[in-house]
Design an enzyme around this catalytic site. Structure first.
Site, PDB file in Angstrom:
ATOM      1  N   ASP A   7      85.550 -78.984  30.458  1.00 19.32           N
ATOM      2  CA  ASP A   7      85.756 -77.584  30.131  1.00 19.32           C
ATOM      3  C   ASP A   7      85.051 -77.334  28.809  1.00 19.32           C
ATOM      4  OD1 ASP A   7      88.532 -75.247  30.015  1.00 19.32           O
ATOM      5  OD2 ASP A   7      86.379 -75.036  29.716  1.00 19.32           O
TER       6      ASP A   7
HETATM    7  C1  GLC Z   1      86.071 -71.719  29.047  1.00 15.78           C
HETATM    8  C2  GLC Z   1      87.267 -71.828  29.982  1.00 15.78           C
HETATM    9  C3  GLC Z   1      86.924 -72.264  31.369  1.00 15.78           C
HETATM   10  C4  GLC Z   1      85.588 -71.678  31.752  1.00 15.78           C
HETATM   11  C5  GLC Z   1      84.538 -72.338  30.893  1.00 15.78           C
HETATM   12  C6  GLC Z   1      83.150 -71.752  31.149  1.00 15.78           C
HETATM   13  O1  GLC Z   1      86.378 -72.329  27.842  1.00 15.78           O
HETATM   14  O2  GLC Z   1      88.330 -72.635  29.533  1.00 15.78           O
HETATM   15  O3  GLC Z   1      87.985 -71.842  32.238  1.00 15.78           O
HETATM   16  O4  GLC Z   1      85.314 -71.926  33.129  1.00 15.78           O
HETATM   17  O5  GLC Z   1      84.844 -72.252  29.512  1.00 15.78           O
HETATM   18  O6  GLC Z   1      83.131 -70.410  30.802  1.00 15.78           O
END
Ligand code: GLC
Length: 755
Positions: free
Chosen positions: A296
């Protein structure tokens, strides 16, 4: 058929049909297996050609420059890295033109390995649907799959291969801003919705032009952050993890989800991104998962902040060893994996496994055959704003609205009203209706949002005079607008007041310690009630809010969440009864924030609140019950439950109990009812919840109509994880509860499970 055997009869026909279907199924399975083998061969042949640098390149994902959904790592050489085949994927890059330009650079690389383009298509792309928590309240799995299908159709037409959805985190703390993104507190409902969303996004099969890869996130237990604070630590037993937080993820694996995303949080001190138990032992081991795991955002590098890695080198080692295949944005893999291999800390085999998982998906999507497959300008022009998509958004919106209160059947409103005062800070808002995690498609006017005001205008006839006043802002103590609002209200027969929290108050990193309706909005309600006119309150939010004054004083309340592009029309459809509200809460609503965490499937404890004769587990200042319970929602009609039947009272392990109940629509409106089946294991080797949702049926009944609903209870609905983490059903007494909510139990009946 050339001849009919003498003994040919209906049964024979059934046998012939079954054999044919079996033959077809085997053929299909063989075909899938053949395709899998073929792709695997192609993956292996590409892998053999790759240098270590090119392999590591595939394990990197960078953010493009359209918008950042996390802290950016400065990098002025993305183009060079793409041309050198040192990047596997880009996120937040959208549009046929932009994705094409990046893909053209990628196929200049030595092996021409195409890029994957990922985006958070959470509740719609150009057409915005209700936020996922709102849609979960529809308990409508078919509709949920349809909205994801349309989202995938639109996103894939704009060059997207991969959505970072569904978010399947169980959440029992409405202070957490991301409750808006999931399906609430219950593992059973959450699992059904998770699977529906995966099927919607991925369609019949990956590689179809309207399909995108789904991504089960955030693995795992991200919704249990202490204090409801995003990214905070999670502390829980492995048993609870298995019983409550893992089931929706397993449901996505069973639904064929293409990818996983791990989570920012640590679990019992081990960051999920570096958590071998989660990613290798459970996901890729026990569940035999063949897709790939992306971090993430910068969660690989963030293990330094967690204090479990001294530097990027150690963070990369921890993550790749634990099973995180792709590093989003942190560049820990890019900067350290080659050295880790050189130092003998990471085997090439470990890297190859990650690379193969990623290449497999690129082949499956058809990107090697045609890297520009999703770069079709014509499709982008035709797919993004189809009237049928808006129609679906309007229907999904109406299905997500929860009728919390309707004193004296104030709703639905009559079309013969002479005047309506529509008051409040959200009446004429536009983008607020999209909620958090919406997609602003650059260059395309995604403001085709039907405001609540416009929705009412579209609904009422020329004979109804619509009056408007803003009354106040959503935040702040300024009451200067009250007087005008009261004056406007006095001129109307009925007042509709639209209030709530700003959409920016929920979503990622938007946690609230106080979840009341902000500002002076409830005071505005008080002023309007003082006019003596009937008031219908619309509450717009991305989470369960606390609104006791409104709840206790307003005659009618609709929880309208954030409903997306067609919010105004959906709300108007419900206000005037063109859609009879049928939604039921997917999350408990607390009386106040002090009750959190609050959920219906709690243990009884040794001193339950029902034992009033001894000190017990109640508060001295408020009830332990929620303001509105899980599964609660009213209708303009009423439903009677009758004639509960059990097929047996003694059930052997390998048998089933059929439970049937008759539902009758006893009101004057056609409507839908969500009939809920709860079970309780009365005595277990460990304490069992006072009730757990184990099935539900959403049925439509015309006024006066009846239907008998049947549930089948087999061993797996009676099973749980025991102290040894074994999935077991234990002999003993069970209680069946059939309810219109987790509290409104209409029938209870016991049966016994025997060996
Ligand atoms: C963000 C979120 C995640 C998302 C990713 C890309 O921090 O936690 O849910 O898919 O980054 O945007």
């Amino acid at each position: 058929m050339l001849f009919k055997p003498l003994f040919y009869n209906v049964n024979m026909k059934k046998i012939v049909i079954n054999i044919s279907m079996l033959f077809l199924a085997v053929m299909q399975l063989n075909n899938v297996t053949a395709q899998q083998k073929f792709i695997k061969q192609k993956v292996d042949s590409v892998l053999r050609l790759m240098t270590l640098d090119e392999k590591i390149g595939q394990l990197n994902q960078y953010n493009d420059d359209w918008r950042a959904t996390g802290p950016i790592t400065p990098d002025n050489n993305k183009i060079g890295q793409v041309k050198a085949g040192q990047l596997g994927s880009l996120l937040n890059c959208i549009g046929v033109s932009r994705t094409r330009s990046w893909q053209e650079l990628a196929i200049q690389s030595r092996l021409k390995i195409p890029l994957l383009f990922g985006l958070d298509v959470i509740h719609g792309f150009n057409t915005t649907f209700p936020i996922p928590l709102a849609e979960a309240c529809s308990w409508d799995l078919e509709a949920t799959e349809q909205t994801a299908r349309v989202a995938a159709t639109e996103a894939s037409a704009s060059g997207i291969h991969w959505t970072f959805a569904p978010m399947v985190d169980i959440a029992r703390d409405p202070r957490w801003g991301r409750v808006m993104e999931g399906a609430g507190e219950d593992p059973y409902l959450g699992s059904k919705i998770a699977a529906a969303r995966v099927k919607g996004f991925q369609g019949n099969k990956l590689g179809d032009i309207n399909s995108v890869m789904a991504c089960a996130k955030h693995f795992a237990a991200y919704g249990a952050a202490i204090g409801g604070r995003d990214y905070n630590s999670v502390d829980m037993s492995e048993r609870l993890l298995w019983e409550v937080y893992l089931p929706p993820f397993k449901a996505t694996v069973d639904a064929g989800v293409a990818t996983f995303m791990n989570s920012f949080n640590d679990i019992n001190g081990v960051p999920a991104t570096g958590n071998k138990m989660l990613q290798r032992d459970i996901l890729k081991g026990k569940w035999n998962y063949k897709g790939f795991v992306v971090s993430d955002w910068g969660s690989v590098g963030e293990m330094i902040n967690h204090g479990t890695a001294k530097n990027g080198y150690e963070a990369a080692l921890s993550a790749i060893t634990a099973g995180c295949d792709m590093d989003m944005e942190s560049r820990s893999y890019k900067n350290n994996l080659a050295k880790l291999v050189e130092d003998g800390k990471v085997s090439v085999g470990l890297i190859d496994d990650a690379v193969k998982r990623i290449l497999y998906k690129k082949f499956e999507l058809g990107l090697f055959d045609n890297p520009f497959k999703y770069c079709n300008e014509q499709r982008e022009k035709t797919e993004l704003a189809k009237p049928e998509h808006a129609k679906l958004a309007r229907e999904a919106g109406a299905k997500s609205i929860v009728l919390l209160k309707n004193q004296n059947n104030l709703l639905p409103l009559s079309r013969n009203l002479k005047s309506i005062a529509f008051i409040g800070p959200l009446v004429k808002a536009l983008k607020q209706n999209k909620g958090s995690w919406d997609v602003e498609v650059p260059g395309i006017d995604s403001n085709f949002i039907v405001s609540q005001w416009e929705g009412l205008q579209n609904k009422v006839g020329a004979n109804t005079k619509l009056l408007y006043a803003k009354g106040c802002e959503m935040e702040g103590n300024n009451k200067d607008g009250f007087a005008e609002a009261v004056e406007v209200a006095k001129q109307a027969e009925v007042i509709i007041l639209s209030i709530g929290e700003r959409r920016e108050m929920s979503g990622e990193a938007r946690n609230r310690s106080d979840i009341t309706i902000p500002g002076v909005q409830e005071e505005l309600l008080k002023s309007l009630l003082a006019t003596g006119k009937p008031v219908v309150v619309l509450i717009n939010a991305g989470r369960p809010l606390v609104f006791n004054y409104t709840s206790d004083n307003a005659p009618a309340i609709l929880y309208t969440w954030w409903l997306g592009s067609e919010a105004g029309n959906a709300i108007a459809d419900v206000l005037f009864g063109d859609f009879n509200p049928s939604a039921k809460l997917a999350m408990s609503f607390p009386i106040n924030v002090g009750q959190i965490p609050i959920y219906y499937s709690h243990f009884n404890t040794g001193r339950p609140v029902t034992s009033s004769k001894v000190p017990n587990t109640s508060y001295i200042d408020i009830s332990v019950d929620p303001k509105y319970e899980f599964g609660y929602g009213l209708s303009y009609t009423s439903f009677q439950y009758s004639n509960l039947q059990l097929s047996k009272k003694l059930m052997k392990m390998n048998e089933q109990v059929d439970v049937s109940v008759t539902i009758t629509n006893t009101g004057k409106y056609d409507g839908e009812e969500i009939v809920q089946l709860y079970l309780r294991d009365k005595v277990g080797s460990i304490a069992r919840p006072v009730k757990e949702l184990k099935d539900f049926r959403k049925i439509f009944l015309k006024a006066g109509g009846s239907e008998t609903v049947t549930f089948v209870i087999r061993k797996e609905k009676l099973s749980f994880y025991n102290q040894q983490l074994q999935w077991v059903a234990e002999p003993g007494d069970f209680q069946i509860m059939i309810g219109a909510s987790s509290k409104d139990i209409r029938f209870m009946e016991d049966f016994e499970l025997i060996r």
